[in-house]
Design a protein around this motif. Sequence first.
Motif, PDB file in Angstrom:
ATOM      1  N   THR A  66       0.834  -1.209   0.000  1.00  0.00           N
ATOM      2  CA  THR A  66       0.000   0.000   0.000  1.00  0.00           C
ATOM      3  C   THR A  66       0.864   1.253   0.000  1.00  0.00           C
ATOM      4  O   THR A  66       0.581   2.222  -0.712  1.00  0.00           O
ATOM      5  N   LYS A  67       1.927   1.264   0.784  1.00  0.00           N
ATOM      6  CA  LYS A  67       2.771   2.456   0.877  1.00  0.00           C
ATOM      7  C   LYS A  67       3.563   2.693  -0.412  1.00  0.00           C
ATOM      8  O   LYS A  67       3.820   3.840  -0.774  1.00  0.00           O
ATOM      9  N   ARG A  68       3.922   1.617  -1.106  1.00  0.00           N
ATOM     10  CA  ARG A  68       4.595   1.792  -2.400  1.00  0.00           C
ATOM     11  C   ARG A  68       3.675   2.464  -3.415  1.00  0.00           C
ATOM     12  O   ARG A  68       4.140   3.157  -4.329  1.00  0.00           O
ATOM     13  N   ASP A  69       2.385   2.240  -3.276  1.00  0.00           N
ATOM     14  CA  ASP A  69       1.417   2.880  -4.157  1.00  0.00           C
ATOM     15  C   ASP A  69       1.112   4.308  -3.723  1.00  0.00           C
ATOM     16  O   ASP A  69       0.944   5.204  -4.551  1.00  0.00           O
ATOM     17  N   LEU A  70       1.061   4.533  -2.419  1.00  0.00           N
ATOM     18  CA  LEU A  70       0.614   5.816  -1.877  1.00  0.00           C
ATOM     19  C   LEU A  70       1.697   6.883  -1.804  1.00  0.00           C
ATOM     20  O   LEU A  70       1.521   8.016  -2.282  1.00  0.00           O
ATOM     21  N   LEU A  71       2.832   6.553  -1.204  1.00  0.00           N
ATOM     22  CA  LEU A  71       3.785   7.580  -0.796  1.00  0.00           C
ATOM     23  C   LEU A  71       4.597   8.215  -1.919  1.00  0.00           C
ATOM     24  O   LEU A  71       5.055   9.360  -1.760  1.00  0.00           O
ATOM     25  N   ALA A  74       3.817  11.888  -2.759  1.00  0.00           N
ATOM     26  CA  ALA A  74       4.263  13.029  -1.957  1.00  0.00           C
ATOM     27  C   ALA A  74       5.155  13.944  -2.798  1.00  0.00           C
ATOM     28  O   ALA A  74       5.883  13.496  -3.679  1.00  0.00           O
ATOM     29  N   ARG A  75       5.097  15.240  -2.484  1.00  0.00           N
ATOM     30  CA  ARG A  75       5.890  16.206  -3.250  1.00  0.00           C
ATOM     31  C   ARG A  75       6.363  17.333  -2.330  1.00  0.00           C
ATOM     32  O   ARG A  75       5.793  17.578  -1.268  1.00  0.00           O
ATOM     33  N   GLY A  76       7.436  17.993  -2.770  1.00  0.00           N
ATOM     34  CA  GLY A  76       7.926  19.172  -2.072  1.00  0.00           C
ATOM     35  C   GLY A  76       8.413  18.870  -0.670  1.00  0.00           C
ATOM     36  O   GLY A  76       9.081  17.860  -0.420  1.00  0.00           O
ATOM     37  N   VAL A  77       8.092  19.745   0.265  1.00  0.00           N
ATOM     38  CA  VAL A  77       8.458  19.564   1.666  1.00  0.00           C
ATOM     39  C   VAL A  77       7.419  18.650   2.316  1.00  0.00           C
ATOM     40  O   VAL A  77       6.228  18.939   2.289  1.00  0.00           O
ATOM     41  N   VAL A  78       7.900  17.543   2.869  1.00  0.00           N
ATOM     42  CA  VAL A  78       7.021  16.520   3.439  1.00  0.00           C
ATOM     43  C   VAL A  78       7.166  16.508   4.954  1.00  0.00           C
ATOM     44  O   VAL A  78       8.285  16.451   5.470  1.00  0.00           O
ATOM     45  N   TYR A  91       9.876   5.074   0.922  1.00  0.00           N
ATOM     46  CA  TYR A  91       8.860   4.972  -0.120  1.00  0.00           C
ATOM     47  C   TYR A  91       8.661   6.297  -0.860  1.00  0.00           C
ATOM     48  O   TYR A  91       7.928   6.342  -1.853  1.00  0.00           O
ATOM     49  N   LEU A  92       9.276   7.356  -0.382  1.00  0.00           N
ATOM     50  CA  LEU A  92       9.132   8.665  -1.019  1.00  0.00           C
ATOM     51  C   LEU A  92       9.982   8.728  -2.289  1.00  0.00           C
ATOM     52  O   LEU A  92      11.057   8.132  -2.363  1.00  0.00           O
ATOM     53  N   ASP A  93       9.521   9.472  -3.262  1.00  0.00           N
ATOM     54  CA  ASP A  93      10.246   9.677  -4.519  1.00  0.00           C
ATOM     55  C   ASP A  93      11.179  10.866  -4.330  1.00  0.00           C
ATOM     56  O   ASP A  93      10.726  12.011  -4.254  1.00  0.00           O
ATOM     57  N   LYS A  94      12.475  10.593  -4.261  1.00  0.00           N
ATOM     58  CA  LYS A  94      13.447  11.650  -3.968  1.00  0.00           C
ATOM     59  C   LYS A  94      13.543  12.690  -5.088  1.00  0.00           C
ATOM     60  O   LYS A  94      14.078  13.774  -4.878  1.00  0.00           O
ATOM     61  N   LYS A  99      12.460  17.924   0.886  1.00  0.00           N
ATOM     62  CA  LYS A  99      12.867  17.856   2.296  1.00  0.00           C
ATOM     63  C   LYS A  99      11.955  16.897   3.038  1.00  0.00           C
ATOM     64  O   LYS A  99      10.743  16.868   2.788  1.00  0.00           O
ATOM     65  N   TYR A 100      12.549  16.106   3.924  1.00  0.00           N
ATOM     66  CA  TYR A 100      11.790  15.173   4.758  1.00  0.00           C
ATOM     67  C   TYR A 100      11.854  15.652   6.196  1.00  0.00           C
ATOM     68  O   TYR A 100      12.932  15.740   6.794  1.00  0.00           O
ATOM     69  N   ILE A 101      10.697  15.982   6.765  1.00  0.00           N
ATOM     70  CA  ILE A 101      10.611  16.450   8.147  1.00  0.00           C
ATOM     71  C   ILE A 101       9.846  15.413   8.944  1.00  0.00           C
ATOM     72  O   ILE A 101       8.700  15.073   8.622  1.00  0.00           O
ATOM     73  N   ALA A 102      10.474  14.891   9.981  1.00  0.00           N
ATOM     74  CA  ALA A 102       9.865  13.860  10.827  1.00  0.00           C
ATOM     75  C   ALA A 102       9.354  14.510  12.108  1.00  0.00           C
ATOM     76  O   ALA A 102      10.133  15.110  12.862  1.00  0.00           O
TER      77      ALA A 102
END
Length: 241
Positions: A66-71, A74-78, A91-94, A99-102
């Motif tokens: 599911t996450k391979r289909d969904l994530l 995502a775009r831009g600042v996450v 799973y995010l497309d670099k 930017k990845y913010i946790a």
Amino acid sequence: MAITWFDRCAVVVDLFVIIKAATFPTLRAAFRKPTLFFRPRTLRDVFFENVWAFMGDSVDERGAMTKRDLLPRARGVVLELGAGHGHNCKYLDKTRVTKYIALEPNPYMHEKIVENATKAGFQASQIQIIGHGAEKTAEILEALNGGQVDTLVSILTLCGIPNTEETLKRMIKDLLKPGGQLLFYEHVRCDPEPTLVWWQTFWTFLWEPLVGCRLDQPTHVYIERASEWDERGVWGKLPEE
């Protein structure tokens, strides 16, 4: 769908396994640092980190399809809510994410977030950790230097956020740019099956204090009511191969 007694009582088995796996390393940490016994909130953070160290990989694998289909959408600042150990950043497309913010209030999770984000291909300058709970929107906005994000990601997180519906509305209003998106993958209250809903509610009193989430949360309803979405789509978990 027939609800078996295993379905009704599976939570007990899961809790037993989780407690068994996380209690001993938590006690070991406390005996090494006895002041933890007098700091229950910190001790709880240590326990939750040990819970996630035990079950994080398997939870990630069960939702991988599911996450391979969904994530990759995502775009831009996450901004990922309740990032845990950062399993989901891979799973995010670099090429689409700058930017990845946790967002992760448990400081014992932070080292793993950096490790997994780095493995996923993010540079140090592209990784940020904000150590607040999702309900602390003013503090989060301050950590973002007043900026907003393009994508909010929530993976099995909204069930554990205090005052979920109100917090979600506030986060979308304050933290998400106009035209931004919310990508979510959550377990929800099983409204089509009243018997299962009863058991979800029954076991929540045990599951919530130990694992940190409500089994009977109607998260999909809260998301629907949180904003006037330009586009929307909700679907069930994809079958694993």
